[in-house]
Motif scaffolding. Structure first.
Motif, short mmCIF file in Angstrom:
data_model
loop_
_atom_site.label_atom_id
_atom_site.label_comp_id
_atom_site.label_asym_id
_atom_site.label_seq_id
_atom_site.Cartn_x
_atom_site.Cartn_y
_atom_site.Cartn_z
N PHE A 24 -16.02 20.78 1.87
CA PHE A 24 -14.66 20.72 1.34
C PHE A 24 -13.73 21.74 1.97
O PHE A 24 -12.53 21.56 2.01
N ASN A 25 -14.30 22.84 2.46
CA ASN A 25 -13.43 23.87 3.01
C ASN A 25 -13.17 23.69 4.50
O ASN A 25 -12.61 24.56 5.13
N GLN A 26 -13.64 22.59 5.04
CA GLN A 26 -13.35 22.31 6.45
C GLN A 26 -12.62 20.99 6.55
O GLN A 26 -12.83 20.09 5.75
N LEU A 27 -11.78 20.90 7.56
CA LEU A 27 -11.11 19.62 7.79
C LEU A 27 -12.12 18.62 8.31
O LEU A 27 -13.01 18.96 9.11
N LEU A 28 -11.99 17.38 7.88
CA LEU A 28 -12.85 16.32 8.40
C LEU A 28 -12.42 15.94 9.81
O LEU A 28 -11.36 16.36 10.28
N ASP A 29 -13.22 15.14 10.46
CA ASP A 29 -12.98 14.85 11.88
C ASP A 29 -11.59 14.27 12.16
O ASP A 29 -10.92 14.69 13.09
N ARG A 30 -11.17 13.30 11.34
CA ARG A 30 -9.91 12.63 11.69
C ARG A 30 -8.70 13.55 11.55
O ARG A 30 -7.87 13.61 12.46
N PRO A 31 -8.57 14.27 10.41
CA PRO A 31 -7.46 15.24 10.36
C PRO A 31 -7.55 16.29 11.46
O PRO A 31 -6.54 16.65 12.07
N LEU A 32 -8.77 16.72 11.74
CA LEU A 32 -8.95 17.74 12.77
C LEU A 32 -8.53 17.19 14.14
O LEU A 32 -7.85 17.86 14.93
N GLU A 33 -8.89 15.95 14.39
CA GLU A 33 -8.52 15.30 15.65
C GLU A 33 -6.99 15.23 15.75
O GLU A 33 -6.41 15.49 16.81
N GLN A 34 -6.35 14.90 14.63
CA GLN A 34 -4.88 14.81 14.63
C GLN A 34 -4.26 16.18 14.89
O GLN A 34 -3.27 16.28 15.62
N VAL A 35 -4.85 17.22 14.31
CA VAL A 35 -4.36 18.58 14.55
C VAL A 35 -4.48 18.91 16.04
O VAL A 35 -3.54 19.41 16.67
N LEU A 36 -5.63 18.58 16.62
CA LEU A 36 -5.86 18.90 18.03
C LEU A 36 -4.88 18.17 18.95
O LEU A 36 -4.43 18.71 19.96
N GLU A 83 -4.37 32.32 0.99
CA GLU A 83 -5.43 32.13 -0.01
C GLU A 83 -5.52 30.68 -0.48
O GLU A 83 -6.47 30.29 -1.16
N GLN A 84 -4.52 29.89 -0.13
CA GLN A 84 -4.52 28.48 -0.53
C GLN A 84 -4.98 27.55 0.60
O GLN A 84 -4.91 26.33 0.46
N LYS A 85 -5.42 28.14 1.70
CA LYS A 85 -5.69 27.27 2.86
C LYS A 85 -6.77 26.23 2.57
O LYS A 85 -6.68 25.09 3.03
N ASN A 86 -7.78 26.60 1.75
CA ASN A 86 -8.83 25.61 1.46
C ASN A 86 -8.28 24.45 0.64
O ASN A 86 -8.73 23.32 0.78
N GLN A 87 -7.27 24.77 -0.20
CA GLN A 87 -6.62 23.69 -0.96
C GLN A 87 -5.85 22.77 0.00
O GLN A 87 -5.84 21.56 -0.17
N LEU A 88 -5.25 23.39 1.02
CA LEU A 88 -4.54 22.58 2.02
C LEU A 88 -5.52 21.65 2.74
O LEU A 88 -5.23 20.47 2.95
N PHE A 89 -6.69 22.17 3.11
CA PHE A 89 -7.67 21.34 3.82
C PHE A 89 -8.15 20.20 2.91
O PHE A 89 -8.34 19.06 3.36
N LYS A 90 -8.36 20.53 1.63
CA LYS A 90 -8.79 19.47 0.69
C LYS A 90 -7.70 18.40 0.58
O LYS A 90 -7.99 17.21 0.51
N LEU A 91 -6.46 18.85 0.56
CA LEU A 91 -5.35 17.90 0.46
C LEU A 91 -5.32 16.97 1.68
O LEU A 91 -5.15 15.76 1.55
#
Lengths: 331, 177
Positions: A47-59, B109-117
């Motif tokens: 949950f604390n990491q971006l999944l592949d597709r959002p990450l790909e879009q960021v890149l 401190e909210q970055k993990n919430q941003l990633f979840k979003l």
């Protein structure tokens, strides 16, 4: 009767009770389907990491020079960037790239700026890495030289045809040893660069197999406005290239007013076709020199057309004079 | 109105106007597939979205429910076998509107919430929200070092020293461009 009515109410009630359960099952299946299709197995731990597709879009939104650097972040980053390298932002290189090879299995690649000054150079051998990896995050434009030795062997051309590369040269020049270049690989390469290539040279190339160059191979490069086939070693062992009137007439349909067609050892060219070419070319609307440029392109004037034929059996001065003399007088 | 349920135990339920919830392509497709059922009486479980994230999603879709629909472009499936000429097909630049700038959880401190979003926007296929969130993250990491990006994105360096050295050598070749 009341009993029948109560039975009917009971049946309807049971049906109603089942519906939300059935619906929830359908919902669950549909939503969970997406889970199994698109998300990794350990999704809940990520949950604390971006999944592949959002990450790909960021890149995709990063500046090109940073994308290649980002491969160092982690294996996952590297895998994702390599997987999407076709569409990732790439560094633009519009100068020249030159390939040289003195030994089989070894090729050096050098990037030069638009004034011909070397920017960076490396030599790849069989175990040091692949050319396609080296060029993965660079958009190659400008000129591409295959010079010195076996620089255009099949292995090199095949590497340059990898789908993830962005090879868009305007000029391609072969001036090395073509003894180990097959029609299949050369044609595939020309098809690959066809959207961008305007000028194709086989200039000072040597050991050209007699069946390598032909109309259909040249045609694979699409609409050219410049073709040179002037191999080294112009003695009696010069092969007869199967380049005919067809290639010449195709060039007459190219977009630009300026063009050149300089070939050697092409007995399939006839004076009649030269006449047809000149007539077509003279009718073409020429871009106005200096309108929005210097009036020159690759050192040639916009409105110039050069035809040169060496050792082409059917093209003698007398035959051309007879066929086209009136056109030149008119001009 | 449509009810959405988070993945919490017990689930937290949000009631959202149908027009707003249909900004999610995933839910819109589901509702179309279940045409004829009374969806207003059936909560939709979202097993990948927790309550705080769902609350943000609901807030965003309610704010943007009257926006013109985004222009749909087929997604280029990009892998090594793809030979489409995608390099010439540029996406328009994403601009983050003022309301969205304030809406996105952007404090460190909210970055993990941003990633979840963003993961939820991806799962629910809410493209405009995904676009602005990714744009924010890209702007944030643009120009930063590899170490900084690792830390910000909660990633670990899992290369061996040898692998890292080899990769650096490969990357260095084009550094001068």
């Amino acid at each position: 009767s009341m009993a029948t009515f109560e039975a009917e109410v009971g049946r309807r009630q049971a049906e109603n009770d089942q519906l939300p359960r059935a619906l929830a099952n359908i919902d669950e299946q549909i939503v969970c389907d997406q889970l199994t299709d698109e998300l990794p197995d350990n999704f809940l731990e990520q949950f604390n990491q971006l999944l592949d597709r959002p990450l790909e879009q960021v890149l995709h939104l990063l500046p090109a020079h940073q994308v290649a650097q980002m491969r160092l972040v982690s294996r996952r980053f590297n895998h994702l960037i390599r997987k999407c390298s076709k569409t990732m932002p790439k560094k633009e290189h519009n100068g020249s790239i030159s390939f040289k090879s003195y030994d089989i299995g070894e090729v050096s690649a050098e990037l030069l700026d638009d004034r011909g000054r070397g920017i960076t150079k490396t030599t790849l051998t069989g175990n040091k890495g692949a050319l396609s990896e080296l060029l993965r995050f660079i958009r190659i434009g400008g000129k591409m030289y295959f010079s010195h030795g076996l620089s255009a062997v099949d292995e090199v051309l095949d590497q340059l045809c990898k789908a993830w590369l962005t090879i868009r040269p305007e000029v391609v020049i072969f001036s090395g040893d073509l003894s180990q270049t097959s029609r299949k690989s050369l044609k595939a390469f020309l098809v690959n660069v066809e959207p961008s290539i305007r000028r194709l040279h086989f200039q000072e190339a040597y050991n050209i197999p007699h069946n390598l160059l032909s109309d259909d191979l040249i045609g694979a490069a699409g609409w050219l406005d410049g073709l040179i086939v002037l191999p080294m070693g112009r003695g009696s062992n010069l092969p007869n290239f199967n380049i005919t009137d067809k290639s010449l007439l195709t060039m007459a349909d190219a977009d630009l007013g300026s063009s050149y067609f300089c070939v050697m050892g092409c007995s399939g060219i006839t004076p009649g076709c030269i006449r047809a070419f000149i007539q077509k070319w003279m009718k073409k609307e020429k871009p106005k020199a200096g309108a929005n440029s210097t009036g020159y392109r690759y050192g040639d004037k916009w409105d110039r057309c050069t035809l040169a034929f060496y050792k082409c059996a059917n093209v003698t001065p007398a035959a051309v004079e007879e066929s086209c003399g009136d056109l030149f007088k008119k001009k | 109105m449509i009810q959405l349920c988070s993945n919490d135990d017990p689930p937290v339920s949000f009631t959202v106007p149908r027009k707003a919830v249909e900004l999610s392509k995933t839910i819109k497709t589901m509702l179309e597939d279940l045409e004829g059922f009374d969806m207003e009486q059936t909560p939709i479980p979202l097993p990948n979205v927790d309550a705080p994230t769902l609350e943000l999603i609901v807030k965003w879709v309610e704010q943007h429910q009257d926006d013109p629909p985004p222009v749909e472009k087929p997604r280029v499936e990009d892998d090594d076998s793809d030979d489409s000429d995608a390099d010439d097909d540029q996406e328009p630049e994403v601009v983050i509107p003022e309301w969205d700038k304030k809406f996105l959880p952007t404090d460190d401190e909210q970055k993990n919430q941003l990633f979840k979003l963003l993961n939820a926007a991806n799962y629910l296929e809410i493209k405009p929200l995904l676009d602005i969130g990714c744009k924010y993250v890209a702007d944030k990491i643009s120009g930063q070092t590899v170490e900084w990006v690792r830390d910000y994105l909660n990633m670990e360096n899992d290369y061996t020293p040898e692998e890292e050295a080899k990769l650096k050598e490969e990357i260095a070749w084009a550094e001068g461009l």
